[in-house]
Motif scaffolding. Structure first.
Motif, PDB file in Angstrom:
ATOM      1  N   THR A 147      30.412  10.469 -60.552  1.00  0.00           N
ATOM      2  CA  THR A 147      31.398   9.463 -60.978  1.00  0.00           C
ATOM      3  C   THR A 147      32.815   9.977 -60.732  1.00  0.00           C
ATOM      4  OG1 THR A 147      29.795   8.894 -62.682  1.00  0.00           O
ATOM      5  CG2 THR A 147      31.965   7.880 -62.855  1.00  0.00           C
ATOM      6  N   GLU A 148      33.040  11.260 -60.949  1.00  0.00           N
ATOM      7  CA  GLU A 148      34.392  11.812 -60.763  1.00  0.00           C
ATOM      8  C   GLU A 148      34.825  11.714 -59.293  1.00  0.00           C
ATOM      9  OE1 GLU A 148      31.961  13.278 -62.421  1.00  0.00           O
ATOM     10  OE2 GLU A 148      32.701  13.909 -64.408  1.00  0.00           O
ATOM     11  N   ASP A 149      33.886  11.998 -58.360  1.00  0.00           N
ATOM     12  CA  ASP A 149      34.224  11.907 -56.932  1.00  0.00           C
ATOM     13  C   ASP A 149      34.569  10.458 -56.581  1.00  0.00           C
ATOM     14  OD1 ASP A 149      33.190  14.456 -57.296  1.00  0.00           O
ATOM     15  OD2 ASP A 149      31.886  14.423 -55.541  1.00  0.00           O
ATOM     16  N   LEU A 150      33.778   9.544 -57.154  1.00  0.00           N
ATOM     17  CA  LEU A 150      34.017   8.119 -56.913  1.00  0.00           C
ATOM     18  C   LEU A 150      35.386   7.705 -57.448  1.00  0.00           C
ATOM     19  CD1 LEU A 150      33.055   5.205 -56.208  1.00  0.00           C
ATOM     20  CD2 LEU A 150      32.026   5.127 -58.500  1.00  0.00           C
ATOM     21  N   VAL A 151      35.680   8.111 -58.682  1.00  0.00           N
ATOM     22  CA  VAL A 151      36.944   7.691 -59.309  1.00  0.00           C
ATOM     23  C   VAL A 151      38.122   8.271 -58.534  1.00  0.00           C
ATOM     24  CG1 VAL A 151      38.353   7.898 -61.404  1.00  0.00           C
ATOM     25  CG2 VAL A 151      35.933   7.303 -61.587  1.00  0.00           C
ATOM     26  N   TRP A 152      37.987   9.510 -58.067  1.00  0.00           N
ATOM     27  CA  TRP A 152      39.080  10.104 -57.273  1.00  0.00           C
ATOM     28  C   TRP A 152      39.363   9.223 -56.046  1.00  0.00           C
ATOM     29  CZ3 TRP A 152      42.274  14.236 -58.147  1.00  0.00           C
ATOM     30  CH2 TRP A 152      43.097  14.612 -57.087  1.00  0.00           C
ATOM     31  N   MET A 153      38.305   8.826 -55.353  1.00  0.00           N
ATOM     32  CA  MET A 153      38.519   7.991 -54.158  1.00  0.00           C
ATOM     33  C   MET A 153      39.097   6.629 -54.549  1.00  0.00           C
ATOM     34  SD  MET A 153      35.942   6.640 -51.163  1.00  0.00           S
ATOM     35  CE  MET A 153      35.170   5.314 -52.076  1.00  0.00           C
ATOM     36  N   LEU A 154      38.527   6.007 -55.583  1.00  0.00           N
ATOM     37  CA  LEU A 154      38.984   4.652 -55.936  1.00  0.00           C
ATOM     38  C   LEU A 154      40.442   4.673 -56.387  1.00  0.00           C
ATOM     39  CD1 LEU A 154      35.824   3.299 -57.814  1.00  0.00           C
ATOM     40  CD2 LEU A 154      36.540   2.786 -55.475  1.00  0.00           C
ATOM     41  N   PRO A 201      26.524  24.728 -63.742  1.00  0.00           N
ATOM     42  CA  PRO A 201      27.750  23.974 -63.479  1.00  0.00           C
ATOM     43  C   PRO A 201      27.465  22.615 -62.830  1.00  0.00           C
ATOM     44  CG  PRO A 201      27.514  25.802 -61.927  1.00  0.00           C
ATOM     45  CD  PRO A 201      26.384  25.917 -62.894  1.00  0.00           C
ATOM     46  N   SER A 202      28.425  21.703 -63.005  1.00  0.00           N
ATOM     47  CA  SER A 202      28.294  20.382 -62.392  1.00  0.00           C
ATOM     48  C   SER A 202      28.366  20.499 -60.868  1.00  0.00           C
ATOM     49  CB  SER A 202      29.450  19.502 -62.869  1.00  0.00           C
ATOM     50  OG  SER A 202      29.674  18.465 -61.956  1.00  0.00           O
ATOM     51  N   PRO A 203      27.520  19.772 -60.134  1.00  0.00           N
ATOM     52  CA  PRO A 203      27.623  19.809 -58.672  1.00  0.00           C
ATOM     53  C   PRO A 203      28.806  19.003 -58.111  1.00  0.00           C
ATOM     54  CG  PRO A 203      25.782  18.395 -59.341  1.00  0.00           C
ATOM     55  CD  PRO A 203      26.368  18.978 -60.595  1.00  0.00           C
ATOM     56  N   SER A 204      29.538  18.278 -58.980  1.00  0.00           N
ATOM     57  CA  SER A 204      30.625  17.440 -58.461  1.00  0.00           C
ATOM     58  C   SER A 204      31.793  18.284 -57.959  1.00  0.00           C
ATOM     59  CB  SER A 204      31.126  16.500 -59.561  1.00  0.00           C
ATOM     60  OG  SER A 204      32.429  16.048 -59.262  1.00  0.00           O
ATOM     61  N   ARG A 205      32.229  18.004 -56.724  1.00  0.00           N
ATOM     62  CA  ARG A 205      33.387  18.716 -56.161  1.00  0.00           C
ATOM     63  C   ARG A 205      34.643  18.424 -56.978  1.00  0.00           C
ATOM     64  NH1 ARG A 205      31.822  19.892 -50.646  1.00  0.00           N
ATOM     65  NH2 ARG A 205      33.963  20.480 -50.221  1.00  0.00           N
ATOM     66  N   THR A 206      34.788  17.172 -57.408  1.00  0.00           N
ATOM     67  CA  THR A 206      35.995  16.792 -58.136  1.00  0.00           C
ATOM     68  C   THR A 206      36.023  17.467 -59.507  1.00  0.00           C
ATOM     69  OG1 THR A 206      36.082  14.722 -56.932  1.00  0.00           O
ATOM     70  CG2 THR A 206      37.341  14.808 -58.978  1.00  0.00           C
ATOM     71  N   VAL A 207      34.876  17.532 -60.176  1.00  0.00           N
ATOM     72  CA  VAL A 207      34.834  18.222 -61.471  1.00  0.00           C
ATOM     73  C   VAL A 207      35.267  19.664 -61.277  1.00  0.00           C
ATOM     74  CG1 VAL A 207      33.319  19.088 -63.305  1.00  0.00           C
ATOM     75  CG2 VAL A 207      33.062  16.737 -62.489  1.00  0.00           C
ATOM     76  N   ARG A 208      34.733  20.310 -60.247  1.00  0.00           N
ATOM     77  CA  ARG A 208      35.079  21.724 -60.039  1.00  0.00           C
ATOM     78  C   ARG A 208      36.560  21.880 -59.703  1.00  0.00           C
ATOM     79  NH1 ARG A 208      31.137  23.686 -55.826  1.00  0.00           N
ATOM     80  NH2 ARG A 208      29.901  21.807 -56.067  1.00  0.00           N
ATOM     81  N   ALA A 209      37.081  20.982 -58.874  1.00  0.00           N
ATOM     82  CA  ALA A 209      38.486  21.090 -58.487  1.00  0.00           C
ATOM     83  C   ALA A 209      39.408  20.867 -59.676  1.00  0.00           C
ATOM     84  CB  ALA A 209      38.790  20.075 -57.379  1.00  0.00           C
ATOM     85  N   LEU A 210      39.049  19.924 -60.545  1.00  0.00           N
ATOM     86  CA  LEU A 210      39.927  19.585 -61.670  1.00  0.00           C
ATOM     87  C   LEU A 210      39.843  20.585 -62.807  1.00  0.00           C
ATOM     88  CD1 LEU A 210      39.485  15.704 -62.071  1.00  0.00           C
ATOM     89  CD2 LEU A 210      41.497  16.929 -61.228  1.00  0.00           C
ATOM     90  N   THR A 211      38.685  21.185 -62.985  1.00  0.00           N
ATOM     91  CA  THR A 211      38.478  21.991 -64.187  1.00  0.00           C
ATOM     92  C   THR A 211      38.281  23.469 -63.874  1.00  0.00           C
ATOM     93  OG1 THR A 211      36.087  21.745 -64.132  1.00  0.00           O
ATOM     94  CG2 THR A 211      37.312  20.040 -65.304  1.00  0.00           C
ATOM     95  N   GLY A 212      38.103  23.788 -62.630  1.00  0.00           N
ATOM     96  CA  GLY A 212      37.782  25.171 -62.275  1.00  0.00           C
ATOM     97  C   GLY A 212      36.392  25.531 -62.773  1.00  0.00           C
TER      98      GLY A 212
END
Ligand code: HMG
Ligand code: MG
Length: 320
Positions: free
Chosen positions: A273-280, A308-319
């Motif tokens: 969902t985080e990757d989706l929201v980043w794009m949207l 850890p979460s596999p989401s790229r956006t989660v990792r980028a935002l939260t480290g």
């Protein structure tokens, strides 16, 4: 979230023509995500997960499944979860909490908890119908018909999932006419919405466009449709963009990129969902979601799941 790129106004919103102004995200983390976890989570943690997703602005949060508890033991606590969700603090009046229901027994159980939204789940292929539902494709549609009829009569909204729309791990390529015909059967049965599933995440954008065009020629407009992409081959976001271009404005996604189907060989996580929201948000499309709060939720859940979460956006935002 301090020190985040979100504080800097990123992603920068630069719209593209021809896309919807708003997308409704159908969050499936608590169902598609948790049905696949080896470690069952305490029911209180599941309830808090749903509460946090709702507090992050998600308005459709698929909560659980009323399937056979032996088939999906991870969600065998549906009866315990529902009362906890009825009492969510500060529950938004527009919050919808759909549940999966395969048959009349499942519907009885769901109605006993006052659910207002259910989803039946069909397969575009024969093999997955048998593996997931212990029925032929035809028998599974026969199983759903009385469920949809009764739910509709009781004022319950019904979503129809259609799995294996773009490829099947046992049958390989799935002919377009077979997908279109089965999807139409679900809508004709009375489903309000049809969610097109790439259960094993093999689709590419040309395929998505071709299916949506074929559905359009068969009289199914994009406003009846949702898309449900698993991200096995990293194609889920580009497939979503193809669907938005074709007029779809309901997109399924799973917080943190959890997900998979225990009965589909090689199914991995859903589109995060985080990757989706980043794009949207980068496209200037409204979602109502607070991306920082959502990413924090996925990090919190990852702590409970022990990875850890596999989401790229989660990792980028939260480290994280
Ligand atoms: P079955 O074994 O054929 O069931 O399973 P049955 O109809 O023969 O009934 C056998 C017994 O189970 C009976 O009890 C029923 O009452 C009981 P008995 O009379 O012997 O004591 N029973 C139930 N108990 C509780 N709740 C129920 C229920 N139904 C029957 N709902 C069944 C058939 C459909 C139930 C089974 O195959 C099943 O539960 N399958 C669910 C599989 C599943 O949940 N898969 C994951 C979701 S789909 C997915 O993830 C894809 C999606 O994300 C989209 C995508 O990615 O493509 C949606
Ligand atoms: Mg799925």
């Amino acid at each position: 979230m301090t020190g985040s790129v979100l504080d800097l106004g990123l992603p920068e919103a630069v719209p593209l023509p021809g896309l919807p102004a708003r997308v409704r995200i159908h969050e499936v983390g608590a169902r598609d995500g948790l049905q696949n976890e080896a470690l069952p989570l305490p029911v209180e943690v599941k309830a808090e997960f749903v509460a946090r997703l709702a507090a992050a602005g998600l308005r459709t949060v698929e909560a659980t499944s009323f399937v056979h508890p032996k088939w999906v033991p991870q969600l065998a606590d549906a009866e315990q979860l529902m009362p906890l969700l009825a009492d969510l603090p500060g529950r938004h009046p527009g919050l919808r909490l759909p549940v999966l229901v395969p048959n009349e027994r499942g519907l009885e159980r769901a109605l006993a908890h006052g659910v207002a939204d259910i989803a039946v789940f069909a397969s575009a292929t024969e093999t997955f119908a048998r593996r997931n539902l212990n029925r032929s494709l035809e028998e599974s549609l026969e199983m759903f018909a009385p469920v949809v009829a009764r739910a509709t009569a009781e004022g319950v909204r019904v979503r129809g999932y259609l799995s294996m729309c773009f490829g099947d791990p046992w049958e390989g390529r799935v002919p377009l006419p077979q997908v279109v015909a089965t999807g139409r059967r679900l809508l004709e049965m009375g489903c309000d919405e049809l969610s097109l599933g790439d259960t094993i995440g093999v689709a590419t954008p040309g395929q998505v466009t071709a299916l949506l065009e074929a559905l359009g020629r068969a009289g199914v407009a994009p406003d009846r449709l949702a898309v449900h992409f698993h991200d096995t081959y990293g194609q889920a976001l580009s497939n979503t963009l193809a669907a938005l271009r074709a007029g779809v404005s309901v997109v399924d996604a799973s917080a943190g990129g959890l997900g998979g189907c225990p009965y589909a060989k090689s199914a991995t996580g859903n589109l995060a969902t985080e990757d989706l929201v980043w794009m949207l948000h980068g496209l200037g499309i409204e979602t109502g979601v607070d991306l920082g709060a959502l990413a924090d939720t996925s990090v919190w859940l990852a702590g409970h799941l022990g990875r850890p979460s596999p989401s790229r956006t989660v990792r980028a935002l939260t480290g994280g």
